[in-house]
Enzyme design. Structure first.
Site, PDB file in Angstrom:
ATOM      1  N   ALA A  12      -2.302   5.977  -4.088  1.00  0.00           N
ATOM      2  CA  ALA A  12      -2.804   4.811  -3.341  1.00  0.00           C
ATOM      3  C   ALA A  12      -1.914   3.592  -3.558  1.00  0.00           C
ATOM      4  CB  ALA A  12      -4.228   4.504  -3.793  1.00  0.00           C
ATOM      5  N   GLY A  14       0.989   2.947  -1.878  1.00  0.00           N
ATOM      6  CA  GLY A  14       1.805   2.552  -0.721  1.00  0.00           C
ATOM      7  C   GLY A  14       1.424   1.164  -0.210  1.00  0.00           C
ATOM      8  N   ARG A  18       3.029  -0.088   7.954  1.00  0.00           N
ATOM      9  CA  ARG A  18       2.682   0.110   9.370  1.00  0.00           C
ATOM     10  C   ARG A  18       1.351  -0.535   9.762  1.00  0.00           C
ATOM     11  NH1 ARG A  18       3.884   6.462   8.828  1.00  0.00           N
ATOM     12  NH2 ARG A  18       3.539   5.899   6.651  1.00  0.00           N
ATOM     13  N   GLY A  87       8.111   6.583  -2.685  1.00  0.00           N
ATOM     14  CA  GLY A  87       7.644   7.792  -2.013  1.00  0.00           C
ATOM     15  C   GLY A  87       6.511   8.501  -2.734  1.00  0.00           C
ATOM     16  N   GLY A 111      -4.883   8.192  -0.707  1.00  0.00           N
ATOM     17  CA  GLY A 111      -5.833   7.095  -0.469  1.00  0.00           C
ATOM     18  C   GLY A 111      -5.974   6.764   1.004  1.00  0.00           C
ATOM     19  N   GLU A 165       9.614  16.588   6.937  1.00  0.00           N
ATOM     20  CA  GLU A 165       9.076  15.273   7.293  1.00  0.00           C
ATOM     21  C   GLU A 165       9.529  14.890   8.697  1.00  0.00           C
ATOM     22  OE1 GLU A 165       6.761  13.299   5.732  1.00  0.00           O
ATOM     23  OE2 GLU A 165       6.586  15.232   4.732  1.00  0.00           O
ATOM     24  N   ASN A 180       1.196  18.865   7.994  1.00  0.00           N
ATOM     25  CA  ASN A 180       0.776  18.709   6.602  1.00  0.00           C
ATOM     26  C   ASN A 180      -0.235  17.558   6.498  1.00  0.00           C
ATOM     27  OD1 ASN A 180       0.725  18.547   3.744  1.00  0.00           O
ATOM     28  ND2 ASN A 180       2.429  17.075   3.770  1.00  0.00           N
ATOM     29  N   ALA A 373     -42.178 -21.107  17.140  1.00  0.00           N
ATOM     30  CA  ALA A 373     -40.789 -21.115  17.620  1.00  0.00           C
ATOM     31  C   ALA A 373     -40.016 -22.303  17.064  1.00  0.00           C
ATOM     32  CB  ALA A 373     -40.792 -21.178  19.148  1.00  0.00           C
ATOM     33  N   ARG A 433     -45.706 -36.722  12.362  1.00  0.00           N
ATOM     34  CA  ARG A 433     -45.072 -36.990  13.658  1.00  0.00           C
ATOM     35  C   ARG A 433     -45.002 -38.490  13.858  1.00  0.00           C
ATOM     36  NH1 ARG A 433     -49.210 -33.393  17.023  1.00  0.00           N
ATOM     37  NH2 ARG A 433     -48.481 -31.362  16.326  1.00  0.00           N
TER      38      ARG A 433
HETATM   39  C1  UD1 Z   1       2.558  11.810   4.241  1.00  0.00           C
HETATM   40  C2  UD1 Z   1       3.327  13.141   4.070  1.00  0.00           C
HETATM   41  C3  UD1 Z   1       3.335  13.873   5.393  1.00  0.00           C
HETATM   42  C4  UD1 Z   1       1.917  14.120   5.857  1.00  0.00           C
HETATM   43  C5  UD1 Z   1       1.121  12.805   5.924  1.00  0.00           C
HETATM   44  C6  UD1 Z   1      -0.356  13.110   6.124  1.00  0.00           C
HETATM   45  C7  UD1 Z   1       5.038  12.808   2.356  1.00  0.00           C
HETATM   46  C8  UD1 Z   1       6.485  12.565   2.090  1.00  0.00           C
HETATM   47  N1  UD1 Z   1       4.681  12.868   3.657  1.00  0.00           N
HETATM   48  O1  UD1 Z   1       3.276  11.011   5.151  1.00  0.00           O
HETATM   49  O2  UD1 Z   1       3.993  15.136   5.244  1.00  0.00           O
HETATM   50  O3  UD1 Z   1       1.934  14.760   7.122  1.00  0.00           O
HETATM   51  O4  UD1 Z   1       1.234  12.082   4.675  1.00  0.00           O
HETATM   52  O5  UD1 Z   1      -1.095  11.941   6.300  1.00  0.00           O
HETATM   53  O6  UD1 Z   1       4.271  12.984   1.446  1.00  0.00           O
HETATM   54  N2  UD1 Z   1       1.976   6.365  -1.568  1.00  0.00           N
HETATM   55  C9  UD1 Z   1       2.175   5.978  -2.871  1.00  0.00           C
HETATM   56  N3  UD1 Z   1       3.412   5.584  -3.268  1.00  0.00           N
HETATM   57  C10 UD1 Z   1       4.491   5.607  -2.433  1.00  0.00           C
HETATM   58  C11 UD1 Z   1       4.284   6.010  -1.098  1.00  0.00           C
HETATM   59  C12 UD1 Z   1       3.026   6.392  -0.704  1.00  0.00           C
HETATM   60  O7  UD1 Z   1       1.237   5.957  -3.672  1.00  0.00           O
HETATM   61  O8  UD1 Z   1       5.578   5.246  -2.874  1.00  0.00           O
HETATM   62  C13 UD1 Z   1       0.615   6.737  -1.129  1.00  0.00           C
HETATM   63  C14 UD1 Z   1       0.098   5.867   0.006  1.00  0.00           C
HETATM   64  O9  UD1 Z   1      -0.676   4.786  -0.509  1.00  0.00           O
HETATM   65  C15 UD1 Z   1      -0.771   6.841   0.821  1.00  0.00           C
HETATM   66  C16 UD1 Z   1      -0.146   8.212   0.526  1.00  0.00           C
HETATM   67  O10 UD1 Z   1       0.662   8.057  -0.619  1.00  0.00           O
HETATM   68  O11 UD1 Z   1      -2.101   6.824   0.386  1.00  0.00           O
HETATM   69  C17 UD1 Z   1       0.664   8.730   1.709  1.00  0.00           C
HETATM   70  O12 UD1 Z   1       1.740   7.842   1.962  1.00  0.00           O
HETATM   71  P1  UD1 Z   1       2.218   7.501   3.435  1.00  0.00           P
HETATM   72  O13 UD1 Z   1       3.353   6.557   3.328  1.00  0.00           O
HETATM   73  O14 UD1 Z   1       1.089   7.118   4.278  1.00  0.00           O
HETATM   74  O15 UD1 Z   1       2.784   8.926   3.898  1.00  0.00           O
HETATM   75  P2  UD1 Z   1       2.904   9.464   5.384  1.00  0.00           P
HETATM   76  O16 UD1 Z   1       4.075   8.846   6.024  1.00  0.00           O
HETATM   77  O17 UD1 Z   1       1.612   9.327   6.068  1.00  0.00           O
HETATM   78 MG    MG Z   2      -0.081   8.232   5.568  1.00  0.00          MG
END
Ligand code: UD1
Ligand code: MG
Length: 460
Positions: A12, A14, A18, A87, A111, A165, A180, A373, A433
């Site tokens: 969680a 990230g 987007r 990542g 997350g 990916e 995936n 009222a 009043r």
């Molecule tokens: C990811 C998968 C993809 C899959 C999709 C499903 C990877 C490389 N790709 O892509 O194959 O189809 O989910 O929804 O795994 N997060 C971290 N740290 C980071 C990056 C992300 O904790 O450095 C967490 C984010 O908070 C999120 C989750 O990992 O909850 C997924 O990350 P996100 O960047 O949304 O991956 P997708 O591009 O959706």
């Molecule tokens: Mg995602």
């Protein structure tokens, strides 16, 4: 699966670029609750030996969601900070200290995938138990619009060969409908060895969790997948995804409400929260919104265009149309709350009526009292809030201001248009009043004077 055999890691950290938001992605709400709380909830129900949440640095909101959840459920949740978001694979590496020496299975949840259910995860866990020689089991989905999901490529026998990916896929690979979901169950004995082999030689220069699949294959380890409902495994990356997930949840809750005996005249226009409770034979008219913390008991009617949050509504009450019930409101049995009435932090006891255009805040109202009222409890002096206590069977005339703190005794009668500043004893008649003035013929004189002043535009 026995508790000692499962550890859950929730990614969680990230930023959720987007989402174009100041709020970390996993804090965005669905049905009145942050998406991360849904994931914590399924993790809790699985009874893992340990739940580890990987969060980003400087994300106090994420931390407070985890803290509040663990307090509410009296559950220990480990938190690790991923200092630089490199990542999903890197996020799991951040949790390595917790993985060392763990020989059970490690469940990885995202997350941003909050709709996943307990029963789906249980199926995944039992599949893994039955296939103990398999190192990784993925959850695959076939979404209607595969967009940016990673694609699962299979070997001739049906085992998983790799996940490609979206950013690295060829046009041909993107034709593959099998995606995936991100959910993985990995053998803890092999995991650290696999993680050590991760690199970031890809389009995004990130450590992909998904590369564990090809690494496992290179080591001669088996990777399988189970297929799940695409709706349930939807990942939320954008505001559009968030709206789509909200729709899925709301539709589910509407169906559930009707299955349990509530009438929804126009289901698509009724919005629930994750914790809305409805009794039997509840009738909900169109355009009603339930915020968090609402419990509606049996035979209640909620008329059109109400917003209700943090309220308990007891049997046979009627609320609305156009009513606003705010937190800490308790509506007793057979109470009537009518149009354009707002109630906050108040208890309205059995059979009382507040039928039109009123504000009732910080009030305890007795049974069978009738509020005219336009009555307002003036509970705030600009600095503090004060209480209004109204007894049983009181009759309050229209357009009355009750200046709190104030108390009205049982069966008292208040004349319309009064400003009540002092305690009124039981059975009294109270009114305040300005005396009425009447000038005989004054109306006619007024009209004559003003009609002379009236400018009549000339015809052209
Ligand atoms: C990811 C998968 C993809 C899959 C999709 C499903 C990877 C490389 N790709 O892509 O194959 O189809 O989910 O929804 O795994 N997060 C971290 N740290 C980071 C990056 C992300 O904790 O450095 C967490 C984010 O908070 C999120 C989750 O990992 O909850 C997924 O990350 P996100 O960047 O949304 O991956 P997708 O591009 O959706
Ligand atoms: Mg995602």
């Amino acid at each position: 699966m026995a508790k000692t055999h499962l550890m859950t890691v929730i990614l969680a950290a990230g930023k959720g670029t987007r989402m174009v938001s100041d709020l970390p992605k996993v804090c965005h709400a669905l049905g009145g609750r942050p998406m991360l709380a849904y994931v914590l909830d399924v993790a809790r129900k699985l009874e893992s030996v340990k739940i580890v949440t990987v969060i980003g640095p400087d994300m106090p909101v994420v931390e407070s969601i985890v803290d509040e959840f663990s307090k509410t459920h009296d559950l220990k949740i480990e938190t690790v900070i991923q200092k630089t978001q490199q990542g999903t694979g890197h996020a799991l590496m951040t949790a390595q200290d917790h993985l060392k020496g763990f020989e059970g299975n490690v469940l990885v949840l995202f997350g941003d995938t909050p709709l996943i259910t307990h029963s789906t995860l249980e199926k995944l866990v039992s599949f893994k138990n039955a296939a103990s020689e398999t190192t990784i089991i993925l959850m695959g989905i076939r979404p209607e619009d595969p967009l940016c999901y990673g694609r699962i490529s299979l070997k001739p026998g049906g085992d998983v060969e790799a996940i490609i990916e979206h950013a690295d896929a060829t046009t041909e690979q993107l034709q593959n409908p099998l995606c995936n979901s991100g959910v993985m169950l990995i053998d803890g004995k092999a995991l650290l060895g696999l993680l050590a082999k991760l690199t970031c030689n890809n389009a995004n220069k990130e450590y992909y969790l998904t590369d564990l699949v090809s690494i496992a294959n290179l080591q001669g380890l088996r990777v399988e997948f189970v297929e799940a409902q695409a709706d349930e495994l939807a990942g939320i990356n954008t505001r559009q995804d968030l709206a789509a997930a909200e729709k899925i949840l709301q539709n589910h809750w509407r169906q559930q409400a009707m299955a349990k005996g509530a009438t929804l005249i126009d289901p698509e226009t009724v919005f629930f929260s994750y914790d809305t409770q409805l009794g039997r034979d509840v009738k909900i008219e169109p355009n009603v919104i339930f915020g968090p913390g609402v419990c509606v008991r049996n035979q209640v009617t909620i008329r059109a265009f109400c917003r209700i949050e943090g309220a308990l509504i007891e049997d046979n009450a009627i609320v609305g149309p156009f009513a606003h019930l705010r937190p800490e409101t308790h509506i007793g049995q057979k109470v009537r709350i009518g149009n354009f009435v707002e109630v906050k932090k108040s208890k309205i006891r059995e059979g009382a009526k507040v039928n039109h255009l009123s504000y009732i805040g910080d009030c305890d109202m007795g049974a069978r009292t009738n509020i005219g009222a336009g009555t307002i409890t003036c509970n705030y002096d600009g600095f503090q809030k004060f209480q209004t206590v109204i007894g049983e069977q009181v009759s309050i005339g229209a357009n009355t201001s009750l200046i709190a703190p104030v108390e009205i005794g049982n069966k008292a009668v208040i004349g319309a248009g009064s400003v009540v500043t002092r305690k009124v004893s039981p059975d009294s008649l109270a009114y305040s009043r300005a005396p009425q003035q009447e000038l005989i013929g004054g109306g006619a004189r007024y009209r004559r004077k003003h009609s002379k002043l009236k400018i009549i535009p000339k015809k052209v």
